[in-house]
Design a protein around this motif. Structure first.
Motif, PDB file in Angstrom:
ATOM      1  N   LEU A   6     -55.264 -38.469  84.281  1.00  0.00           N
ATOM      2  CA  LEU A   6     -56.613 -38.941  83.971  1.00  0.00           C
ATOM      3  C   LEU A   6     -56.985 -38.656  82.521  1.00  0.00           C
ATOM      4  N   PRO A   8     -56.774 -36.141  78.859  1.00  0.00           N
ATOM      5  CA  PRO A   8     -56.972 -34.721  78.572  1.00  0.00           C
ATOM      6  C   PRO A   8     -58.205 -34.183  79.298  1.00  0.00           C
ATOM      7  N   TRP A  13     -66.005 -29.267  79.996  1.00  0.00           N
ATOM      8  CA  TRP A  13     -66.396 -30.672  79.785  1.00  0.00           C
ATOM      9  C   TRP A  13     -67.905 -30.832  79.658  1.00  0.00           C
ATOM     10  N   LEU A  17     -69.482 -32.542  76.375  1.00  0.00           N
ATOM     11  CA  LEU A  17     -70.217 -33.805  76.452  1.00  0.00           C
ATOM     12  C   LEU A  17     -71.663 -33.621  75.986  1.00  0.00           C
TER      13      LEU A  17
ATOM     14  N   LEU B 234     -64.400 -33.520  87.838  1.00  0.00           N
ATOM     15  CA  LEU B 234     -65.647 -33.622  88.601  1.00  0.00           C
ATOM     16  C   LEU B 234     -65.328 -34.354  89.905  1.00  0.00           C
ATOM     17  N   ASN B 260     -62.445 -37.575  85.588  1.00  0.00           N
ATOM     18  CA  ASN B 260     -62.315 -36.780  84.371  1.00  0.00           C
ATOM     19  C   ASN B 260     -63.524 -37.131  83.499  1.00  0.00           C
ATOM     20  N   PRO B 261     -64.502 -36.228  83.387  1.00  0.00           N
ATOM     21  CA  PRO B 261     -65.721 -36.589  82.652  1.00  0.00           C
ATOM     22  C   PRO B 261     -65.454 -36.863  81.170  1.00  0.00           C
ATOM     23  N   LEU B 262     -64.377 -36.326  80.631  1.00  0.00           N
ATOM     24  CA  LEU B 262     -64.101 -36.542  79.214  1.00  0.00           C
ATOM     25  C   LEU B 262     -63.647 -37.971  78.941  1.00  0.00           C
ATOM     26  N   THR B 263     -62.846 -38.546  79.859  1.00  0.00           N
ATOM     27  CA  THR B 263     -62.299 -39.881  79.623  1.00  0.00           C
ATOM     28  C   THR B 263     -62.952 -40.952  80.496  1.00  0.00           C
TER      29      THR B 263
END
Lengths: 23, 350
Positions: A6, A8, A13, A17, B234, B260-263
């Motif tokens: 998915l 990095p 996070w 963000l 998440l 994946n909250p980053l991507t």
């Protein structure tokens, strides 16, 4: 930070963000 | 795609015996039950779990009189606007929150007992065209509402006297928010699902909209029930009232999806599908507690799943009293409440 299928991921996070998102 | 490859497993068929009937309560004055829930209530130094039942015009509080017997303590009469649902507030005591309205929520009220005046009362905390609402830990309530021009997403802190204190406006996504779920263990993180079938993430402290992640077109009208963060991912428990039946996974009622909250990328972790004989049409409503999901199916049965294994663990068939209409987990996982429209509620140990 580590690499997965998915992309990095980061345990921080939410903080990362929050630092990037518009206020 | 990864999600499509997962095959759900039924453990030798659902076993009804994993649900044990503990007690029944019957509201003889109820013409049409709309919701049931539980609430912690403290009286005379004793804290106990009480049952709350709601009809269109009244909300009743029930106390345990004996292990298998319940007595009605008090009824709030709300005759001006119909009651639509009871809103759970995770860690409150002596407080019931209800949504009232016609087709959609127009008002949110708190029903409570005032020690100062030794009386039961109710107060309005929010009005508007409310699309979604959720109660969070620490006496907080988040709701989304729409005007002709814009959507407002707002968090308010509730006071013990029935009012609202501080507020925080959250940045709205472009699409209408359909449901919220707090991210367990992260006090300032909230997720929501949208009418455009995305999962969005907010920072409750700053009001920032942090991320919008698409769920996929195979699962329209997804509703989020639960979220938690683990190992940088998440995990969101979604229900799919309108998902299409497919050969690979049957009819998924619930899914656990890792984002994946980053991507913004995601992968299905597990499906929980309608049990054999109940497939085809979808379910009417569902509820999630920890790793357990429950839903009322259009067949009139209630089905229960272990969401992490994808197993249907129990089915309550429609009984002599007719189709089941409500299925709710009791606070703290104390059991399952299953209700009929005539006001009969069965409490099961799970």
């Amino acid at each position: 930070c580590s690499e997965t299928d998915l992309g990095p991921i980061s345990l921080n996070w939410f903080e990362e963000l929050s630092a990037e998102a518009p206020p | 795609d990864a999600a499509e490859q997962l095959t759900p497993v039924l453990l030798d068929g659902p076993r009804e015996e994993s649900l044990q009937l503990v007690s029944e309560l019957k509201d003889s004055s109820c013409s049409c039950a709309v919701d049931v829930s539980t609430v912690w209530w403290e009286a005379a130094g004793c804290r106990e779990l009480r049952v709350v039942t709601a009809s269109e015009s009244a909300v009743s509080l029930w106390e345990p009189l004996a292990p298998d017997c319940w007595g009605k303590v008090y009824t709030w009469h709300l005759r001006e606007i119909p009651v639509i649902q009871i809103i759970s507030l995770p860690d409150t005591c002596n407080l019931v929150c209800v949504a009232l309205g016609e087709l959609e929520i127009g008002e949110i009220r708190l029903l409570l007992y005032s020690c100062e005046t030794d009386s039961f009362k109710h107060s309005v905390v929010k009005t508007g065209n409310i699309k979604a609402v959720v109660g969070l830990k620490d006496w907080r309530l988040v709701s989304s509402s729409r005007t002709m021009q814009e959507q407002q997403v707002e968090m308010v802190s509730l006071s013990e006297t029935g009012g609202s204190k501080d507020g925080q406006t959250l940045m709205p996504p472009e699409e209408t928010v359909t449901a919220f779920a707090e991210v367990e263990g992260m006090r300032e993180a909230l997720v929501g699902t949208t009418a455009g079938n995305s999962v969005v993430v907010w920072n409750l402290k700053t009001g920032q909209l942090l991320r919008k992640m698409h769920v996929g077109y195979s699962y329209p009208a997804s509703i989020c029930h639960r979220a938690y963060s683990d190992s940088g991912l998440l995990f969101v428990v979604l229900s799919h009232p309108l998902a299409k039946e497919s050969e690979s996974c049957g009819s998924p009622a619930f899914r656990v999806v890792a984002f994946n909250p980053l991507t913004g990328r995601s992968a299905g972790v597990m499906f929980s599908c309608l049990p054999p004989g109940h497939a085809g049409r979808q379910y009417l409503e569902g509820d999630v507690w920890d790793t357990a999901g429950a839903a009322v199916l259009t067949s009139g049965a209630v089905a229960v799943w272990d969401l992490l294994r994808g197993w249907c663990t129990a089915v309550l068939p429609p009984g002599p009293a007719g189709h089941w209409a409500l299925a709710r987990w009791a606070t703290g996982g104390a059991g399952l409440l299953a209700g009929h429209r005539d006001g009969t509620v069965h409490l099961y140990r799970y």
